[in-house]
Design a protein around this motif. Sequence first.
Motif, PDB file in Angstrom:
ATOM      1  N   SER A 436     -34.927 -30.111 107.667  1.00  0.00           N
ATOM      2  CA  SER A 436     -35.751 -31.285 107.343  1.00  0.00           C
ATOM      3  C   SER A 436     -36.626 -31.018 106.127  1.00  0.00           C
ATOM      4  O   SER A 436     -36.876 -31.922 105.329  1.00  0.00           O
ATOM      5  CB  SER A 436     -36.610 -31.660 108.547  1.00  0.00           C
ATOM      6  OG  SER A 436     -37.454 -30.584 108.915  1.00  0.00           O
ATOM      7  N   ARG A 437     -37.076 -29.777 105.976  1.00  0.00           N
ATOM      8  CA  ARG A 437     -37.875 -29.434 104.789  1.00  0.00           C
ATOM      9  C   ARG A 437     -37.054 -29.608 103.530  1.00  0.00           C
ATOM     10  O   ARG A 437     -37.542 -30.106 102.511  1.00  0.00           O
ATOM     11  CB  ARG A 437     -38.371 -28.001 104.888  1.00  0.00           C
ATOM     12  CG  ARG A 437     -39.550 -27.814 105.835  1.00  0.00           C
ATOM     13  CD  ARG A 437     -39.958 -26.359 105.910  1.00  0.00           C
ATOM     14  NE  ARG A 437     -41.059 -26.156 106.825  1.00  0.00           N
ATOM     15  CZ  ARG A 437     -41.530 -24.963 107.163  1.00  0.00           C
ATOM     16  NH1 ARG A 437     -40.975 -23.873 106.654  1.00  0.00           N
ATOM     17  NH2 ARG A 437     -42.539 -24.858 108.005  1.00  0.00           N
ATOM     18  N   ASN A 438     -35.802 -29.203 103.595  1.00  0.00           N
ATOM     19  CA  ASN A 438     -34.936 -29.347 102.420  1.00  0.00           C
ATOM     20  C   ASN A 438     -34.727 -30.821 102.087  1.00  0.00           C
ATOM     21  O   ASN A 438     -34.725 -31.211 100.911  1.00  0.00           O
ATOM     22  CB  ASN A 438     -33.580 -28.676 102.678  1.00  0.00           C
ATOM     23  CG  ASN A 438     -33.703 -27.164 102.720  1.00  0.00           C
ATOM     24  OD1 ASN A 438     -34.591 -26.596 102.088  1.00  0.00           O
ATOM     25  ND2 ASN A 438     -32.818 -26.505 103.466  1.00  0.00           N
ATOM     26  N   ILE A 439     -34.564 -31.663 103.140  1.00  0.00           N
ATOM     27  CA  ILE A 439     -34.369 -33.104 102.912  1.00  0.00           C
ATOM     28  C   ILE A 439     -35.616 -33.710 102.285  1.00  0.00           C
ATOM     29  O   ILE A 439     -35.546 -34.509 101.342  1.00  0.00           O
ATOM     30  CB  ILE A 439     -34.022 -33.819 104.242  1.00  0.00           C
ATOM     31  CG1 ILE A 439     -32.655 -33.338 104.743  1.00  0.00           C
ATOM     32  CG2 ILE A 439     -34.030 -35.325 104.064  1.00  0.00           C
ATOM     33  CD1 ILE A 439     -32.319 -33.820 106.138  1.00  0.00           C
ATOM     34  N   ILE A 440     -36.787 -33.329 102.824  1.00  0.00           N
ATOM     35  CA  ILE A 440     -38.052 -33.852 102.286  1.00  0.00           C
ATOM     36  C   ILE A 440     -38.234 -33.429 100.834  1.00  0.00           C
ATOM     37  O   ILE A 440     -38.656 -34.231  99.989  1.00  0.00           O
ATOM     38  CB  ILE A 440     -39.234 -33.367 103.149  1.00  0.00           C
ATOM     39  CG1 ILE A 440     -39.155 -34.010 104.539  1.00  0.00           C
ATOM     40  CG2 ILE A 440     -40.568 -33.685 102.485  1.00  0.00           C
ATOM     41  CD1 ILE A 440     -40.147 -33.441 105.536  1.00  0.00           C
ATOM     42  N   ALA A 445     -38.366 -34.927  95.237  1.00  0.00           N
ATOM     43  CA  ALA A 445     -37.916 -34.688  93.869  1.00  0.00           C
ATOM     44  C   ALA A 445     -37.281 -35.929  93.279  1.00  0.00           C
ATOM     45  O   ALA A 445     -37.535 -36.294  92.106  1.00  0.00           O
ATOM     46  CB  ALA A 445     -36.920 -33.521  93.855  1.00  0.00           C
ATOM     47  N   ALA A 446     -36.468 -36.661  94.099  1.00  0.00           N
ATOM     48  CA  ALA A 446     -35.831 -37.893  93.615  1.00  0.00           C
ATOM     49  C   ALA A 446     -36.887 -38.964  93.319  1.00  0.00           C
ATOM     50  O   ALA A 446     -36.805 -39.685  92.311  1.00  0.00           O
ATOM     51  CB  ALA A 446     -34.827 -38.399  94.653  1.00  0.00           C
ATOM     52  N   PHE A 447     -37.906 -39.026  94.210  1.00  0.00           N
ATOM     53  CA  PHE A 447     -38.970 -40.017  94.017  1.00  0.00           C
ATOM     54  C   PHE A 447     -39.739 -39.755  92.725  1.00  0.00           C
ATOM     55  O   PHE A 447     -40.041 -40.679  91.961  1.00  0.00           O
ATOM     56  CB  PHE A 447     -39.907 -39.980  95.227  1.00  0.00           C
ATOM     57  CG  PHE A 447     -41.070 -40.932  95.125  1.00  0.00           C
ATOM     58  CD1 PHE A 447     -40.891 -42.300  95.283  1.00  0.00           C
ATOM     59  CD2 PHE A 447     -42.344 -40.457  94.860  1.00  0.00           C
ATOM     60  CE1 PHE A 447     -41.952 -43.172  95.181  1.00  0.00           C
ATOM     61  CE2 PHE A 447     -43.414 -41.319  94.752  1.00  0.00           C
ATOM     62  CZ  PHE A 447     -43.222 -42.684  94.911  1.00  0.00           C
ATOM     63  N   VAL A 448     -40.068 -38.490  92.487  1.00  0.00           N
ATOM     64  CA  VAL A 448     -40.790 -38.119  91.261  1.00  0.00           C
ATOM     65  C   VAL A 448     -39.960 -38.450  90.030  1.00  0.00           C
ATOM     66  O   VAL A 448     -40.477 -38.962  89.028  1.00  0.00           O
ATOM     67  CB  VAL A 448     -41.151 -36.619  91.295  1.00  0.00           C
ATOM     68  CG1 VAL A 448     -41.695 -36.171  89.937  1.00  0.00           C
ATOM     69  CG2 VAL A 448     -42.187 -36.348  92.371  1.00  0.00           C
TER      70      VAL A 448
END
Length: 471
Positions: A436-440, A445-448
């Motif tokens: 889940s940490r990797n997904i977050i 990163a995509a949001f930024v």
Amino acid sequence: MDWTSRHDYNSPDVWVRAINKIFNSHTPFRIRAFIVPDSLRDSKLEAYFPQVVGLGPLHHSRLELQLMHMHIYKLGVVRQIHPKFGQNSFGEFVRELKVKKVVPSVRDCYPRHLDAPDFHIAYIMAIDGLFLFVLLLHYYGIRNGSNNGILQNILGGFVNNEGMREGILRDTMMLENQIPMLDLLFQMLLGYCKEHSPLDVLEEYPASIALGYAHLLEFLYHLIILTEPPEPPEQRKLPEPVHPEMALPDLLSLAELLKGLVELPWSKLFNPSDKAPVEKEILIPTASKLCSVGVQFVCTNHVTATEFEVEGDPVSFKLPFIKLNANTEVIIRNLVAYEQISKLESESLVLTRFFEMMNGIIETEEDVKVLKYHGILRIESMKDDEVVKIFSGMSKSVRLANPPNIDKAIEEANKYYNGQLDVMIRKFIKKCLSPSRNIIRKFWAAFVLIILAYEVYCSVYGCASKCKKSN
């Protein structure tokens, strides 16, 4: 000028003479470890190359050491002490050494040919041997409460200058800075080793065996590693006449000889600059982590008695007492280097593995505090973070160590720690949260990237102005 040569041993004449001497000798073949392999030396040069005083043919004549005031100080000490040995001049003392065939014995101790003339080696051994003799005499007096003013006057700066004293003590324990013991006084050697050993040593030792060791560091190593004094050798019997029925034992002896030759570490003798094999770091919980699950550290009397006991209450981890000061790192590194070079491939490296284990146990200042509290560590004039640095550099080895008692202790410590309920829960939660940490992280990163892209777009096309026009 450096009186050693890296190329002379490649000379056919020198090589043939050396091999003939080995085969014609009736004494047991021994590996005399005086040269530190490049793979160890490169990790921390100042721990293996003397920085203050050079002793013996390898470092006595190093130019940078001769230009230091310490070299003049050493000559001054020797000039005052040599008349006590009965010779009118120092030259007579040197000639006495040469006449007694000390020089050939010195040459035999070194794994590569010394191209210095006999008189040069005799001078080096006379100067450095007398200097070390005075040093040992001084510490013998301290231990027995019998130091006199004469020695203190001779040593002068050594007694009064702490920096000089610590530098000399470090250099005397360096592997390449050893000189053959030959006839140095046994009790002085024993007192010196006890004073500066980081681990407990044997209280008694046969003088006849001690004086047979190649140098001071070899003697210290055996004082640490042996659990009881060795038996003095018995008088050798004369060989009996050979009979036909002795053919089979002879063949067995030959087989043992061949086995011994195969086990010799030839790769280290002829190619000391090879890089060390990479060994995985020891995975053992730190002292503070073990303490948090109820493990109590108990002081034991010997490094080979290292043990993790789960049967008792509380669970205990038995470790030898370790004395730490400004000289400890150099002494430990050179003891480990000696062990790695001198042991056969089939022999365990006890000190190497022990200090690799301590590298895993001590990672932070909190670990140092735990071991101090339990009486495992005694620290003199050092800070806790300096102790951490000492053990953090102890993981390099020329080959795998594998002493069974220490490996078993590591295995049991891991088994006990990883079997605790709270440890298993923490590891389980960490394992579950990792995906889940990797997904977050990926989502963030995509949001930024989207925000940055939007800002770039707006800076080029003016998003705010378009919004106003549409209104």
